[in-house]
Design an enzyme around this catalytic site. Structure first.
Site, PDB file in Angstrom:
ATOM      1  N   TYR A  10      -2.571  -1.212   8.855  1.00 30.62           N
ATOM      2  CA  TYR A  10      -1.366  -1.851   8.314  1.00 30.62           C
ATOM      3  C   TYR A  10      -0.526  -2.484   9.417  1.00 30.62           C
ATOM      4  O   TYR A  10      -0.480  -1.998  10.536  1.00 30.62           O
ATOM      5  CB  TYR A  10      -0.495  -0.829   7.578  1.00 30.62           C
ATOM      6  CG  TYR A  10      -1.243   0.029   6.603  1.00 30.62           C
ATOM      7  CD1 TYR A  10      -1.822  -0.524   5.459  1.00 30.62           C
ATOM      8  CD2 TYR A  10      -1.385   1.391   6.811  1.00 30.62           C
ATOM      9  CE1 TYR A  10      -2.517   0.263   4.558  1.00 30.62           C
ATOM     10  CE2 TYR A  10      -2.080   2.192   5.916  1.00 30.62           C
ATOM     11  CZ  TYR A  10      -2.648   1.625   4.794  1.00 30.62           C
ATOM     12  OH  TYR A  10      -3.333   2.407   3.908  1.00 30.62           O
ATOM     13  N   CYS A  67      -3.533   2.701  -5.408  1.00 36.13           N
ATOM     14  CA  CYS A  67      -2.653   2.236  -4.344  1.00 36.13           C
ATOM     15  C   CYS A  67      -2.050   0.870  -4.674  1.00 36.13           C
ATOM     16  O   CYS A  67      -2.808  -0.042  -5.018  1.00 36.13           O
ATOM     17  CB  CYS A  67      -3.453   2.171  -3.055  1.00 36.13           C
ATOM     18  SG  CYS A  67      -2.593   1.527  -1.629  1.00 36.13           S
ATOM     19  N   HIS A 127       0.841  -1.197   0.000  1.00 37.62           N
ATOM     20  CA  HIS A 127       0.000   0.000   0.000  1.00 37.62           C
ATOM     21  C   HIS A 127       0.873   1.242   0.000  1.00 37.62           C
ATOM     22  O   HIS A 127       2.064   1.186   0.326  1.00 37.62           O
ATOM     23  CB  HIS A 127      -0.855   0.053   1.277  1.00 37.62           C
ATOM     24  CG  HIS A 127      -1.772  -1.097   1.446  1.00 37.62           C
ATOM     25  ND1 HIS A 127      -3.076  -1.071   1.028  1.00 37.62           N
ATOM     26  CD2 HIS A 127      -1.570  -2.320   1.997  1.00 37.62           C
ATOM     27  CE1 HIS A 127      -3.653  -2.221   1.315  1.00 37.62           C
ATOM     28  NE2 HIS A 127      -2.756  -3.000   1.909  1.00 37.62           N
ATOM     29  N   HIS A 154      -2.487  -3.371  -3.472  1.00 29.30           N
ATOM     30  CA  HIS A 154      -3.885  -3.122  -3.116  1.00 29.30           C
ATOM     31  C   HIS A 154      -4.739  -2.994  -4.379  1.00 29.30           C
ATOM     32  O   HIS A 154      -5.879  -3.453  -4.426  1.00 29.30           O
ATOM     33  CB  HIS A 154      -3.951  -1.842  -2.282  1.00 29.30           C
ATOM     34  CG  HIS A 154      -5.286  -1.543  -1.700  1.00 29.30           C
ATOM     35  ND1 HIS A 154      -5.556  -0.367  -1.071  1.00 29.30           N
ATOM     36  CD2 HIS A 154      -6.440  -2.256  -1.643  1.00 29.30           C
ATOM     37  CE1 HIS A 154      -6.816  -0.357  -0.651  1.00 29.30           C
ATOM     38  NE2 HIS A 154      -7.361  -1.487  -0.983  1.00 29.30           N
ATOM     39  N   LYS A 173      -8.442   1.015  -7.070  1.00 28.78           N
ATOM     40  CA  LYS A 173      -7.635   2.081  -6.479  1.00 28.78           C
ATOM     41  C   LYS A 173      -6.268   2.093  -7.148  1.00 28.78           C
ATOM     42  O   LYS A 173      -5.833   1.074  -7.676  1.00 28.78           O
ATOM     43  CB  LYS A 173      -7.443   1.844  -4.978  1.00 28.78           C
ATOM     44  CG  LYS A 173      -8.730   1.847  -4.181  1.00 28.78           C
ATOM     45  CD  LYS A 173      -8.459   1.558  -2.726  1.00 28.78           C
ATOM     46  CE  LYS A 173      -9.744   1.562  -1.938  1.00 28.78           C
ATOM     47  NZ  LYS A 173     -10.079   2.848  -1.374  1.00 28.78           N
TER      48      LYS A 173
END
Length: 137
Positions: A39, A124, A10, A116, A122
């Site tokens: 995380y 990310c 991420h 991710h 996304k």
């Protein structure tokens, strides 16, 4: 220990060069109603690795994938404009990320590696893991 099968990378979605800490991210996540930072590890701009949520606990970083995964977040991932996704992973962060991935695999076995963005619409971590780290897959 919970069974683990993957590592998910991420970014913090913060501006290039903007320093933030585990505690900053923890506060963002607590405000969302989470019980802790989502995380397990955060890699600062200087490449230092910091623990977030204890690895024994299921993370809160990738919907539908948290149960058997370890979440690693690097600080950055957005242009200085604060809007545009950008791979801001610097040399220190990349070296630390690779070392951490190898250490986790040594300890927990052959964990697959993902971004991710493989599990959600996304940007990310602002790069494609299968391109950047193809030699680690």
């Amino acid at each position: 220990m919970r069974p683990l099968d993957k590592i998910i990378l991420h970014c913090s979605a913060t501006r290039e060069g903007q320093h933030i800490t585990v505690e900053t991210i923890r506060q963002w996540h607590l405000k969302r109603g989470w019980k802790d930072i989502g995380y397990h590890y955060v890699i600062y701009i200087d490449g230092s690795v910091h623990e977030g949520r204890p690895i024994e606990q299921v993370g809160a970083h990738t919907q539908g994938q948290n149960t058997g995964s370890i979440g690693i977040c690097y600080v950055g991932g957005v242009e200085k404009d604060g809007k545009t996704a950008k791979d801001t992973l610097n040399e220190e962060q990349e070296a630390s990320m690779v070392n951490l991935i190898n250490e986790l695999r040594d300890e927990y076995g052959e964990l697959s590696l993902h971004g991710h963005n493989e599990f959600a619409a996304k940007a990310c971590p602002s790069f494609k893991v299968y391109e950047k780290f193809d030699w680690l897959l």
